[in-house]
Design a protein around this motif. Structure first.
Motif, short mmCIF file in Angstrom:
data_model
loop_
_atom_site.label_atom_id
_atom_site.label_comp_id
_atom_site.label_asym_id
_atom_site.label_seq_id
_atom_site.Cartn_x
_atom_site.Cartn_y
_atom_site.Cartn_z
N VAL A 296 105.29 101.50 22.33
CA VAL A 296 106.29 102.40 22.92
C VAL A 296 106.13 102.37 24.44
N ALA A 297 107.25 102.33 25.16
CA ALA A 297 107.21 102.40 26.62
C ALA A 297 108.23 103.42 27.09
N ALA A 298 107.87 104.18 28.12
CA ALA A 298 108.84 105.11 28.71
C ALA A 298 109.71 104.34 29.69
N GLY A 299 110.93 104.83 29.90
CA GLY A 299 111.82 104.15 30.84
C GLY A 299 112.96 105.04 31.27
N ARG A 320 109.05 98.00 36.49
CA ARG A 320 110.30 97.51 37.08
C ARG A 320 111.02 96.49 36.19
N ALA A 321 110.44 96.11 35.05
CA ALA A 321 111.14 95.20 34.15
C ALA A 321 112.36 95.92 33.61
N GLN A 322 113.46 95.20 33.46
CA GLN A 322 114.67 95.80 32.90
C GLN A 322 114.92 95.21 31.51
N PRO A 334 123.31 109.24 29.14
CA PRO A 334 123.87 108.83 30.43
C PRO A 334 122.81 108.16 31.34
N PRO A 335 123.25 107.39 32.32
CA PRO A 335 122.33 106.78 33.28
C PRO A 335 121.50 107.85 33.98
N GLY A 336 120.26 107.51 34.33
CA GLY A 336 119.37 108.44 35.03
C GLY A 336 118.44 109.18 34.08
N ARG A 337 118.78 109.23 32.80
CA ARG A 337 117.95 109.98 31.84
C ARG A 337 116.69 109.20 31.45
N ARG A 338 115.62 109.97 31.20
CA ARG A 338 114.38 109.37 30.74
C ARG A 338 114.49 109.11 29.24
#
Ligand code: ADP
Ligand code: MG
Length: 368
Positions: A296-299, A320-322, A334-338
């Protein structure tokens, strides 16, 4: 029967190997796609097969008979092969029927046989009603179909196609992919089909040969190539995948910056640099932090696109990997959410990382 065998086939141009020691066996009646980026040696391989050029090293055998070697190369007209190029190269002053009959006349068949064969092939390729027209009076797709009919009419042992659909627009290209496969099922000529388009390869081929810098990177059925790419290059080229970089822990897992991926597929290097491939639709996107931490990774959501049945997310990880993730349409963040991404081990495939310059020119297109 005519199986085609390439043994150590090599062709040099100006000090570098355009084709670099290729070994490949193509079974009789099989449709094989040579797939790879521009400049990887596909056309050169096809021209060697057709006998337009001689190898610098290695040999080609057709039906057990040697047709090419550095010492002796049988000319194209003695090979019972038909080749179709990107440009259809029809004779503009001849009708469609005359174009299709051309190769048969060269072979000095009698008039009745020629007519019978031309009628049959125009029927199969759905061109009967255009028989008396001239190429300039047909659409691009119809002209390409005439080029196919002309190549099939001579009943070649081997059919060679070099990016035959690249001059057609997207709709026609799709239709012609199915058409080529249908005609192959009908005639079962041993076929070598060159393309840089992975969808075209997956639609038409029995076997796919992925090429890179004059060499074979991987050979297999479309399913094998898609599901079990054996290198980062193949995984990227066949599309729709994420490549995450890290270091092998020597125990079946790859340690990335801030998270560790246990891999249920592939074999990571014993130690050192490693890459993990995972498909967009195999990653789970979670809006709450799960209790377990494995794979699991947070992003953070960077972008989200609504695609009707699906949503296509771009998520940035702490290193910084996308990562591209597709989810069901109902999951709307939505964009910006963790968010948290789960990479199920069963879908994580450890790969040998490619040198950066090998993957630079690869365009990643999505196959879902
Ligand atoms: P592809 O069909 O996969 O795009 P090609 O087989 O045409 O690739 O070319 C492979 C490499 O060989 C390229 O680097 C290309 O520039 C070089 N090459 C091909 N044909 C010639 C030629 N006639 N003279 C010099 N270099 C060539
Ligand atoms: Mg080419």
């Amino acid at each position: 029967m005519a199986s085609v065998e390439l043994r150590g086939l090599t062709k040099r141009y100006g000090g570098s190997n355009a084709v670099d020691g290729i070994d490949l066996t193509i079974d009789h009646g099989c449709l094989v796609c040579l797939l790879g980026p521009s400049g990887c040696g596909k056309t050169t391989t096809l021209r060697l097969l057709a006998g337009f050029i001689a190898p610098d090293a290695g040999e080609i055998h057709v039906g057990g008979k040697r047709v090419s070697s550095p010492a002796k190369t049988l000319p194209p007209e003695s090979r019972n092969m038909s080749m179709i190029f990107q440009s259809y190269a029809l004779w503009p002053h001849m009708t469609i029927a005359e174009n299709v009959a051309y190769g048969l006349k060269l072979r000095k068949l009698d008039k009745a046989t020629i007519k019978k064969r031309v009628d049959a092939i125009l029927d199969v390729t759905h061109l009967e009603r255009y028989a008396e027209r001239y190429p300039g009076e047909l659409s691009g797709g119809q002209q390409q179909r005439v080029a196919l009919a002309r190549a099939l009419a001579v009943e070649p042992e081997t059919l060679l196609l070099d990016e035959p659909l690249s001059n057609l627009d997207a709709n026609l290209r799709e239709e012609m992919r199915f058409e080529i496969r249908r005609l192959h099922n009908e005639y079962k000529y041993t076929t070598v089909y060159v393309t840089h388009d992975q969808i075209e390869a997956m639609t038409t081929a029995d076997r796919i040969v992925v090429m890179n810098q004059g060499r074979i990177e991987q050979e297999g059925s479309p399913e094998e190539i898609y599901q079990a790419p054996n290198s980062e290059f193949v995984a990227r080229f066949i599309g729709g995948t994420n490549i995450l970089k890290g270091r092998s822990d020597g125990d079946g897992a790859v340690v990335c910056d801030g998270f560790t991926l246990r891999c249920g597929q592939g074999t990571p290097a014993a130690a050192g640099e490693a890459a993990v491939s995972i498909r967009m639709h195999d990653i789970e996107l979670l809006t709450r932090q799960p209790p377990d931490r494995e794979n699991v990774a947070a992003g953070t959501v960077v972008r989200q696109i609504y695609l009707g049945a699906l949503r296509d997310y771009l998520v940035e990880l702490p290193n910084r990997a996308q990562v591209r993730v597709t989810t069901a349409m109902q999951i709307n963040v939505p964009p910006g959410r963790r968010v948290w991404l789960r990479f199920p081990p069963v879908h994580c495939r450890a790969l040998a990382p490619s040198a950066p310059d090998q993957t630079k020119s690869v365009q990643v297109e999505t196959v879902t």
